[in-house]
Design an enzyme around this catalytic site. Structure first.
Site, mmCIF file in Angstrom:
data_model
loop_
_atom_site.group_PDB
_atom_site.id
_atom_site.type_symbol
_atom_site.label_atom_id
_atom_site.label_comp_id
_atom_site.label_asym_id
_atom_site.label_seq_id
_atom_site.Cartn_x
_atom_site.Cartn_y
_atom_site.Cartn_z
ATOM 1 N N ASP A 150 0.863 -1.179 0.000
ATOM 2 C CA ASP A 150 0.000 0.000 0.000
ATOM 3 C C ASP A 150 0.904 1.236 0.000
ATOM 4 O O ASP A 150 2.127 1.123 0.102
ATOM 5 C CB ASP A 150 -0.882 -0.030 1.251
ATOM 6 C CG ASP A 150 -1.694 1.226 1.425
ATOM 7 O OD1 ASP A 150 -2.397 1.609 0.473
ATOM 8 O OD2 ASP A 150 -1.613 1.848 2.493
ATOM 9 N N LYS B 95 -11.599 6.177 -2.854
ATOM 10 C CA LYS B 95 -12.092 7.341 -2.137
ATOM 11 C C LYS B 95 -13.595 7.575 -2.283
ATOM 12 O O LYS B 95 -14.239 8.058 -1.348
ATOM 13 C CB LYS B 95 -11.295 8.585 -2.540
ATOM 14 C CG LYS B 95 -9.787 8.439 -2.294
ATOM 15 C CD LYS B 95 -9.464 7.841 -0.914
ATOM 16 C CE LYS B 95 -7.999 7.583 -0.733
ATOM 17 N NZ LYS B 95 -7.697 6.746 0.453
#
Length: 267
Positions: A15, A56
């Site tokens: 990540d 998001k």
């Protein structure tokens, strides 16, 4: 030709924010807070951190779907939220983030050295993120300047899927010709990262120092006593294991040794 070697780890999928750059994942936290406040949504940083690691728009939907989010929106907008509102919030989030993301995206201490050790042992370096490809451009450049590069970076808008679905990990495997999934380790700082790795059939590893789950900025972390750090890490470690993590490490610096341990399990 696809790599079919089955007796060692072939790829790490990292990540970004909170794992390899941006200690404490401050950029998305603070920009989400600023963006939500613009729409009258007074979420706490802890609430904002809950869905961290998601794409998001999914992050926004998740928060708006909570009881608090629904109430906030009705009180400020006098109606229920819809997908147009998700797009409006996302557009402002992206605009706000573009202005500051490079300032937040410094590589976390120990990452370049650990990645170099992994490369020397023949391991490929992939990455997935909840950020868009546009947002990743300055982050990738900043990381490169600070000594950290990946072999591939897969974003939700390019892949068409986001976490916790496994398809970004699969895309890394495809691009770098790594198979089967048991030769892959997914490393992240959120519970969604753990789910992404497990859903892909890969090893899932949580990282504590700098993580969103731990929940401290670098300045806050540095002020903690050794006892406070120990307790906070115990709590975070338990969250990772409850989410299905195979291993939890203190920092990325511990990853080369963990790879050796997993190699032994694969033999």
């Amino acid at each position: 030709m696809m790599n079919t070697k089955v007796h060692s780890v072939q790829m790490i999928v990292f990540d970004w924010a909170g794992t390899t750059v941006d200690f404490g994942s401050r950029a998305p936290l603070q920009i989400f807070e600023k963006t939500f406040q613009h729409f009258g949504l007074e979420f706490t940083l802890e609430e904002i951190a809950g869905p961290m690691g998601m794409e998001k728009k999914d992050h926004i939907r998740t928060l708006l779907s909570t009881e608090e989010g629904t109430t906030f929106w009705k009180n400020t907008q006098n109606r229920d939220w819809d997908e147009n509102d998700v797009e409006r919030i996302y557009d402002l989030f992206e605009a706000n983030l573009k202005m500051v993301v490079q300032d937040y995206s410094h590589v976390i201490e120990g990452v370049p050295e650990a990645v170099q050790k992994l490369r020397e042992s023949g391991v490929k370096i992939g990455s997935t993120t909840g950020y868009s490809s546009e947002i990743m451009k300055p982050i990738l450049e900043q990381a490169r300047l600070e000594g950290y590069e990946v072999d591939c970076c897969v974003t939700p808008d390019i892949c068409g899927f986001s976490r916790p679905k496994p398809f970004m990990v699969f895309e890394c495997m495809k691009r770098l010709q790594v198979y089967p999934p048991k030769n892959v380790i997914k490393v992240g700082d959120t519970l969604v990262d753990i789910a992404e790795g497990k859903n892909a059939g890969a090893w899932s590893v949580g990282v504590l120092t700098g993580s969103s789950v731990l929940g401290f900025s670098k300045e806050q972390y540095d002020k903690l006593s050794s006892g406070e750090r120990w307790y906070a890490k115990q709590v975070a470690q338990q969250k990772f294991f409850e989410a299905g993590a195979d291993f939890v490490i203190d920092s990325i610096a511990d990853l080369p040794e963990l790879v050796k341990k997993i190699d032994e399990k694969l033999r």
